[in-house]
Design a protein around this motif. Structure first.
Motif, mmCIF file in Angstrom:
data_model
loop_
_atom_site.group_PDB
_atom_site.id
_atom_site.type_symbol
_atom_site.label_atom_id
_atom_site.label_comp_id
_atom_site.label_asym_id
_atom_site.label_seq_id
_atom_site.Cartn_x
_atom_site.Cartn_y
_atom_site.Cartn_z
ATOM 1 N N GLY A 92 47.600 53.835 -6.979
ATOM 2 C CA GLY A 92 48.420 54.761 -7.772
ATOM 3 C C GLY A 92 47.765 55.130 -9.081
ATOM 4 O O GLY A 92 46.646 55.625 -9.104
ATOM 5 N N ASP A 93 48.450 54.863 -10.178
ATOM 6 C CA ASP A 93 48.001 55.277 -11.504
ATOM 7 C C ASP A 93 46.682 54.592 -11.880
ATOM 8 O O ASP A 93 46.636 53.380 -12.133
ATOM 9 N N ALA A 94 45.600 55.376 -11.945
ATOM 10 C CA ALA A 94 44.274 54.837 -12.227
ATOM 11 C C ALA A 94 44.199 54.200 -13.609
ATOM 12 O O ALA A 94 43.587 53.146 -13.788
ATOM 13 N N LYS A 95 44.831 54.826 -14.592
ATOM 14 C CA LYS A 95 44.763 54.305 -15.960
ATOM 15 C C LYS A 95 45.401 52.913 -16.044
ATOM 16 O O LYS A 95 44.829 51.990 -16.627
ATOM 17 N N ALA A 96 46.564 52.742 -15.450
ATOM 18 C CA ALA A 96 47.242 51.441 -15.458
ATOM 19 C C ALA A 96 46.431 50.403 -14.683
ATOM 20 O O ALA A 96 46.327 49.248 -15.100
ATOM 21 N N ALA A 97 45.848 50.811 -13.568
ATOM 22 C CA ALA A 97 45.041 49.892 -12.769
ATOM 23 C C ALA A 97 43.821 49.415 -13.553
ATOM 24 O O ALA A 97 43.519 48.221 -13.585
ATOM 25 N N VAL A 98 43.142 50.339 -14.211
ATOM 26 C CA VAL A 98 41.951 49.982 -14.979
ATOM 27 C C VAL A 98 42.323 49.084 -16.165
ATOM 28 O O VAL A 98 41.615 48.127 -16.473
ATOM 29 N N GLU A 99 43.448 49.348 -16.809
ATOM 30 C CA GLU A 99 43.885 48.491 -17.921
ATOM 31 C C GLU A 99 44.146 47.068 -17.432
ATOM 32 O O GLU A 99 43.765 46.100 -18.094
ATOM 33 N N LEU A 100 44.797 46.929 -16.286
ATOM 34 C CA LEU A 100 45.024 45.603 -15.714
ATOM 35 C C LEU A 100 43.691 44.936 -15.385
ATOM 36 O O LEU A 100 43.486 43.751 -15.682
ATOM 37 N N MET A 101 42.782 45.688 -14.823
ATOM 38 C CA MET A 101 41.475 45.133 -14.475
ATOM 39 C C MET A 101 40.722 44.684 -15.730
ATOM 40 O O MET A 101 40.068 43.646 -15.727
ATOM 41 N N ARG A 102 40.838 45.433 -16.798
ATOM 42 C CA ARG A 102 40.204 45.037 -18.062
ATOM 43 C C ARG A 102 40.807 43.733 -18.588
ATOM 44 O O ARG A 102 40.090 42.871 -19.082
ATOM 45 N N ARG A 103 42.143 43.590 -18.483
ATOM 46 C CA ARG A 103 42.788 42.337 -18.905
ATOM 47 C C ARG A 103 42.298 41.152 -18.082
ATOM 48 O O ARG A 103 42.305 40.013 -18.534
ATOM 49 N N ALA A 104 41.874 41.440 -16.862
ATOM 50 C CA ALA A 104 41.358 40.404 -15.976
ATOM 51 C C ALA A 104 39.862 40.159 -16.193
ATOM 52 O O ALA A 104 39.242 39.436 -15.431
ATOM 53 N N ASP A 105 39.307 40.773 -17.231
ATOM 54 C CA ASP A 105 37.891 40.621 -17.570
ATOM 55 C C ASP A 105 36.974 41.236 -16.521
ATOM 56 O O ASP A 105 35.968 40.648 -16.112
ATOM 57 N N ALA A 106 37.320 42.450 -16.102
ATOM 58 C CA ALA A 106 36.520 43.170 -15.109
ATOM 59 C C ALA A 106 35.157 43.544 -15.677
ATOM 60 O O ALA A 106 35.006 43.744 -16.875
ATOM 61 N N ARG A 107 34.195 43.643 -14.793
ATOM 62 C CA ARG A 107 32.922 44.255 -15.159
ATOM 63 C C ARG A 107 33.164 45.757 -15.088
ATOM 64 O O ARG A 107 33.856 46.248 -14.185
#
Length: 146
Positions: free
Chosen positions: A123-138
């Protein structure tokens, strides 16, 4: 001894089939890397999952990947599940793949995390990327106009 690439791909196809169908994912795409890795991919609804086998180290890990116009994010589904509050703490799944039994156990556990996080990374790419950043994504920047 780590199971071979053919065994890995066969096990991924067998273990992931039901989850992939329920989540509407296409795959698996299968490739051997120049590195000592084998990778199977499933994708759909704006997300790609990479099932990675480390042939030397005997580990297996599923990554969630999400692209936007400017970035590519990639993170372990375990880290994502912890960041999302879907599980309490890390260490709830195994990553070993030094035998077929270990590989099956690790795949099954990590697939449960895929099911937990999938609604959060589609779904919402912005929300997904923010969650991934909180998870310490590369995260990598994508060239403009790509």
């Amino acid at each position: 001894m780590v199971p071979g690439v053919e065994v890995f791909f066969a096990e991924v196809r067998a273990t992931c089939a039901d989850v992939a169908e329920r989540l509407g994912l296409q795959g698996p795409g299968e490739r051997e890397s120049d590195l000592p890795l084998a990778v199977a991919t499933y994708s759909g609804s704006g997300v790609k999952y990479e099932v990675v086998l480390g042939l030397w180290d005997g580990y297996i890990e599923i990554h969630a990947c999400r692209e936007t116009e400017s970035t590519l994010c990639k993170v372990s589904v375990e880290k994502l599940a912890v960041a999302a509050g879907a599980v309490e703490k890390p260490g709830g799944v195994s990553f070993g793949a030094r035998s077929l039994r270990q590989m099956k156990k690790s795949l099954t556990g990590q697939l449960r995390y895929v099911e937990l996080v999938h609604p959060l990374v589609t779904g919402d790419a912005k929300a997904a990327v923010e969650l991934m950043r909180r998870a310490d994504a590369r995260e990598w920047s994508r060239p403009a106009g790509r």
